[in-house]
Design a protein around this motif. Sequence first.
Motif, PDB file in Angstrom:
ATOM      1  N   SER A 116       0.848  -1.182   0.000  1.00 21.45           N
ATOM      2  CA  SER A 116       0.000   0.000   0.000  1.00 21.45           C
ATOM      3  C   SER A 116       0.889   1.239   0.000  1.00 21.45           C
ATOM      4  CB  SER A 116      -0.923   0.021   1.226  1.00 21.45           C
ATOM      5  OG  SER A 116      -1.825  -1.066   1.188  1.00 21.45           O
ATOM      6  N   TRP A 117       0.677   2.100  -0.990  1.00 21.25           N
ATOM      7  CA  TRP A 117       1.506   3.293  -1.179  1.00 21.25           C
ATOM      8  C   TRP A 117       0.615   4.517  -1.388  1.00 21.25           C
ATOM      9  CZ3 TRP A 117       7.011   3.427  -1.833  1.00 21.25           C
ATOM     10  CH2 TRP A 117       7.631   2.166  -1.722  1.00 21.25           C
ATOM     11  N   GLY A 118       1.076   5.648  -0.852  1.00 24.35           N
ATOM     12  CA  GLY A 118       0.438   6.909  -1.170  1.00 24.35           C
ATOM     13  C   GLY A 118       0.946   7.442  -2.495  1.00 24.35           C
ATOM     14  N   GLN A 119       0.442   8.610  -2.887  1.00 22.20           N
ATOM     15  CA  GLN A 119       0.806   9.188  -4.186  1.00 22.20           C
ATOM     16  C   GLN A 119       2.127   9.951  -4.128  1.00 22.20           C
ATOM     17  OE1 GLN A 119      -1.236  10.549  -2.066  1.00 22.20           O
ATOM     18  NE2 GLN A 119      -0.760  12.748  -2.016  1.00 22.20           N
ATOM     19  N   GLY A 120       2.614  10.229  -2.928  1.00 16.63           N
ATOM     20  CA  GLY A 120       3.878  10.931  -2.763  1.00 16.63           C
ATOM     21  C   GLY A 120       3.696  12.422  -2.521  1.00 16.63           C
ATOM     22  N   THR A 121       4.607  12.990  -1.740  1.00 18.66           N
ATOM     23  CA  THR A 121       4.627  14.434  -1.513  1.00 18.66           C
ATOM     24  C   THR A 121       6.066  14.912  -1.652  1.00 18.66           C
ATOM     25  OG1 THR A 121       3.942  16.211   0.007  1.00 18.66           O
ATOM     26  CG2 THR A 121       4.863  14.234   1.016  1.00 18.66           C
ATOM     27  N   GLN A 122       6.246  16.038  -2.325  1.00 22.45           N
ATOM     28  CA  GLN A 122       7.583  16.522  -2.634  1.00 22.45           C
ATOM     29  C   GLN A 122       8.147  17.334  -1.471  1.00 22.45           C
ATOM     30  OE1 GLN A 122       9.534  15.838  -5.259  1.00 22.45           O
ATOM     31  NE2 GLN A 122      11.183  17.106  -4.432  1.00 22.45           N
ATOM     32  N   VAL A 123       9.382  17.031  -1.114  1.00 24.23           N
ATOM     33  CA  VAL A 123      10.132  17.804  -0.115  1.00 24.23           C
ATOM     34  C   VAL A 123      11.379  18.342  -0.810  1.00 24.23           C
ATOM     35  CG1 VAL A 123      11.476  17.684   2.007  1.00 24.23           C
ATOM     36  CG2 VAL A 123       9.282  16.484   1.845  1.00 24.23           C
ATOM     37  N   THR A 124      11.540  19.656  -0.766  1.00 26.42           N
ATOM     38  CA  THR A 124      12.706  20.299  -1.373  1.00 26.42           C
ATOM     39  C   THR A 124      13.410  21.129  -0.318  1.00 26.42           C
ATOM     40  OG1 THR A 124      11.600  20.388  -3.524  1.00 26.42           O
ATOM     41  CG2 THR A 124      13.529  21.805  -3.208  1.00 26.42           C
ATOM     42  N   VAL A 125      14.683  20.828  -0.100  1.00 29.49           N
ATOM     43  CA  VAL A 125      15.490  21.565   0.870  1.00 29.49           C
ATOM     44  C   VAL A 125      16.540  22.343   0.085  1.00 29.49           C
ATOM     45  CG1 VAL A 125      16.901  21.434   2.950  1.00 29.49           C
ATOM     46  CG2 VAL A 125      15.125  19.712   2.524  1.00 29.49           C
ATOM     47  N   SER A 126      16.378  23.639   0.055  1.00 33.35           N
ATOM     48  CA  SER A 126      17.249  24.471  -0.766  1.00 33.35           C
ATOM     49  C   SER A 126      17.227  25.897  -0.248  1.00 33.35           C
ATOM     50  CB  SER A 126      16.787  24.435  -2.223  1.00 33.35           C
ATOM     51  OG  SER A 126      17.550  25.317  -3.012  1.00 33.35           O
ATOM     52  N   SER A 127      18.365  26.563  -0.403  1.00 30.45           N
ATOM     53  CA  SER A 127      18.441  27.969  -0.027  1.00 30.45           C
ATOM     54  C   SER A 127      18.168  28.861  -1.242  1.00 30.45           C
ATOM     55  CB  SER A 127      19.809  28.291   0.566  1.00 30.45           C
ATOM     56  OG  SER A 127      20.838  27.921  -0.321  1.00 30.45           O
TER      57      SER A 127
END
Length: 127
Positions: A116-127
């Motif tokens: 069972s998997w979700g659709q995903g959520t984007q995490v971006t770590v950037s300055s």
Amino acid sequence: QLRLVESGGGLVQPGGSLRLSCAASGFTVDYYARGWFRQVPGKNREGVSCISSDGAVTAYADSVKGRFTISRDNADSTVYLQMNSLKPEDTGTYYCVAGWVPCSALVANNVDDFDSWGQGTQVTVSS
């Protein structure tokens, strides 16, 4: 089949924090181990963190130990991933998962053990 829906991703500066949530619905969802994988384009999915059905056992990838904390609230079938001291290398798509397996399977990157998997959520770590 469980239905998993992630939320809480976004853009954050290095050193910042985010909290991901994963809401679940479906029969006996509270009996499943729950956790998070992440993926960067061109790389395999990496197991990030897992929590057992009763919350007694948690597991983390070495790369996030001491910075991320997983928790679950079985009253509303939601799992949370608190991410602190974020680094650029934490950037990726984070997927919520559920499986009838021990948490060791997730940190061993056994992707196929989680059906069972979700659709995903984007995490971006950037300055």
